[in-house]
Enzyme design. Structure first.
Site, PDB file in Angstrom:
ATOM      1  N   GLY A   8     -23.185  -4.646  20.960  1.00 39.42           N
ATOM      2  CA  GLY A   8     -22.630  -5.102  22.233  1.00 39.42           C
ATOM      3  C   GLY A   8     -22.770  -4.027  23.286  1.00 39.42           C
ATOM      4  O   GLY A   8     -21.859  -3.775  24.082  1.00 39.42           O
ATOM      5  N   SER A  10     -24.902  -3.631  25.915  1.00 37.47           N
ATOM      6  CA  SER A  10     -25.652  -3.844  27.162  1.00 37.47           C
ATOM      7  C   SER A  10     -24.803  -3.660  28.414  1.00 37.47           C
ATOM      8  O   SER A  10     -25.330  -3.411  29.494  1.00 37.47           O
ATOM      9  CB  SER A  10     -26.283  -5.243  27.171  1.00 37.47           C
ATOM     10  N   ARG A  11     -23.482  -3.814  28.292  1.00 34.13           N
ATOM     11  CA  ARG A  11     -22.647  -3.663  29.502  1.00 34.13           C
ATOM     12  C   ARG A  11     -21.232  -3.224  29.137  1.00 34.13           C
ATOM     13  O   ARG A  11     -20.909  -3.090  27.957  1.00 34.13           O
ATOM     14  CB  ARG A  11     -22.630  -4.951  30.323  1.00 34.13           C
ATOM     15  N   ASN A  89     -18.928  -2.249  18.605  1.00 36.55           N
ATOM     16  CA  ASN A  89     -18.258  -2.567  19.862  1.00 36.55           C
ATOM     17  C   ASN A  89     -18.320  -4.055  20.208  1.00 36.55           C
ATOM     18  O   ASN A  89     -17.528  -4.534  21.011  1.00 36.55           O
ATOM     19  CB  ASN A  89     -18.903  -1.727  20.986  1.00 36.55           C
ATOM     20  N   SER A 141      -8.603  -2.848  19.860  1.00 36.62           N
ATOM     21  CA  SER A 141      -7.912  -3.200  21.096  1.00 36.62           C
ATOM     22  C   SER A 141      -6.418  -3.011  20.906  1.00 36.62           C
ATOM     23  O   SER A 141      -5.907  -3.101  19.781  1.00 36.62           O
ATOM     24  CB  SER A 141      -8.188  -4.663  21.445  1.00 36.62           C
ATOM     25  N   TYR A 154      -8.066 -13.065  18.887  1.00 36.47           N
ATOM     26  CA  TYR A 154      -8.557 -11.711  19.191  1.00 36.47           C
ATOM     27  C   TYR A 154      -7.693 -10.661  18.484  1.00 36.47           C
ATOM     28  O   TYR A 154      -8.209  -9.692  17.917  1.00 36.47           O
ATOM     29  CB  TYR A 154      -8.538 -11.507  20.707  1.00 36.47           C
ATOM     30  N   ALA A 156      -6.004 -11.117  15.746  1.00 33.69           N
ATOM     31  CA  ALA A 156      -6.311 -11.227  14.315  1.00 33.69           C
ATOM     32  C   ALA A 156      -7.606 -10.493  13.977  1.00 33.69           C
ATOM     33  O   ALA A 156      -7.679  -9.743  12.996  1.00 33.69           O
ATOM     34  CB  ALA A 156      -6.420 -12.696  13.903  1.00 33.69           C
ATOM     35  N   ILE A 187      -9.003  -1.974  30.488  1.00 35.27           N
ATOM     36  CA  ILE A 187     -10.126  -1.159  30.979  1.00 35.27           C
ATOM     37  C   ILE A 187     -10.923  -1.983  31.989  1.00 35.27           C
ATOM     38  O   ILE A 187     -11.140  -3.176  31.787  1.00 35.27           O
ATOM     39  CB  ILE A 187     -11.059  -0.750  29.809  1.00 35.27           C
TER      40      ILE A 187
END
Length: 243
Positions: A8, A10-11, A89, A141, A154, A156, A187
């Site tokens: 993940g 790319s951004r 990520n 997170s 999320y 979980a 963030i």
């Protein structure tokens, strides 16, 4: 040659991590991404403009077969290369109250964050064990540490990744492989762009959203040789919102 892989990447936070690992730890970077070619190429250019090396690996981390095919193809073309750092990520959100949550919104979120960690890390860890060195950093997170209403899926997924981090760390520590997690709060990224920052920052003792660069600094430290005696840890980076 020793590489760092960022899923993940790319951004957002992934991009910041990829750029930081290239610049500070001087790793050639492998960026995994699923669909956004423009963003991936932009990240590649950012790294190369700083004098770094970068390759793009397009695959869906949730798809075991596709993940293995792409990684095996890269390994075949780079027989002397080793992935020494893995940053897991990749993740998505599909927020909503649990009582109305659709099965696909549950499964998609868990598949990318949790199964993605398994599909990538399990496939690459053998070589780390043989080489007796490695760094695995899982981006979790605040939701996975304390739980967040409206994010049961999320929470979980990330909570399971926290537990997996602690367990795997114990299995591989003797081989000088560390496994840690970083748990960002709010963030500034595309993922939080639609949130009411003015309202939410009142909950944050530091009174602002964090920057992707700040998360990247922490990941780069954990991926470095300086962090050799830190493993199985979950480091909160959230401005004091929860720890």
């Amino acid at each position: 040659m020793k590489y760092a892989l960022v899923t993940g990447g790319s951004r957002g936070i992934g991009r910041a991590i990829a750029v930081k690992l290239a610049k500070e730890l001087e790793y050639p970077i492998l960026i995994n991404y699923q669909s956004n070619d423009d963003a991936a190429n932009e990240t590649k250019k950012l790294i190369e403009d700083e004098g770094g090396q970068c390759e793009l690996l397009k695959f869906n981390v949730a798809d075991l077969k596709e993940t293995h095919q792409v990684l095996d193809s890269w390994i075949k073309h780079n027989p002397d290369a080793t992935v020494e750092v893995i940053v897991n990520n990749a993740g998505i959100t599909r927020d909503g109250l649990f009582m109305w949550m659709k099965p696909e919104d549950w499964h998609d979120v868990l598949n990318i964050s949790l199964n993605g960690f398994y599909n990538v890390t399990n496939h690459l860890i053998q070589k780390m064990l043989t080489n007796r060195y490695g760094r695995i950093v899982n981006v979790v997170s605040v939701s996975g540490v304390k739980g967040t209403a409206g994010q049961v899926n999320y929470s979980a997924a990330k909570g399971a990744l926290v537990a997996a981090t602690k367990a795997l760390a114990q299995e591989v520590a003797k081989r000088k492989i560390t496994v840690n997690a970083v748990a960002p709060g709010f963030i500034k990224t595309d993922m939080t762009a639609e949130m009411d920052e003015k309202e939410l920052k009142r909950m944050i003792p530091i009174n602002r959203f964090g920057e992707a660069e700040e998360v990247a600094d922490l990941v780069a430290f954990l991926a470095s040789k300086k962090a050799s005696y830190i493993t199985g840890e979950v480091v909160n980076i959230n401005g004091g919102i929860y720890s």
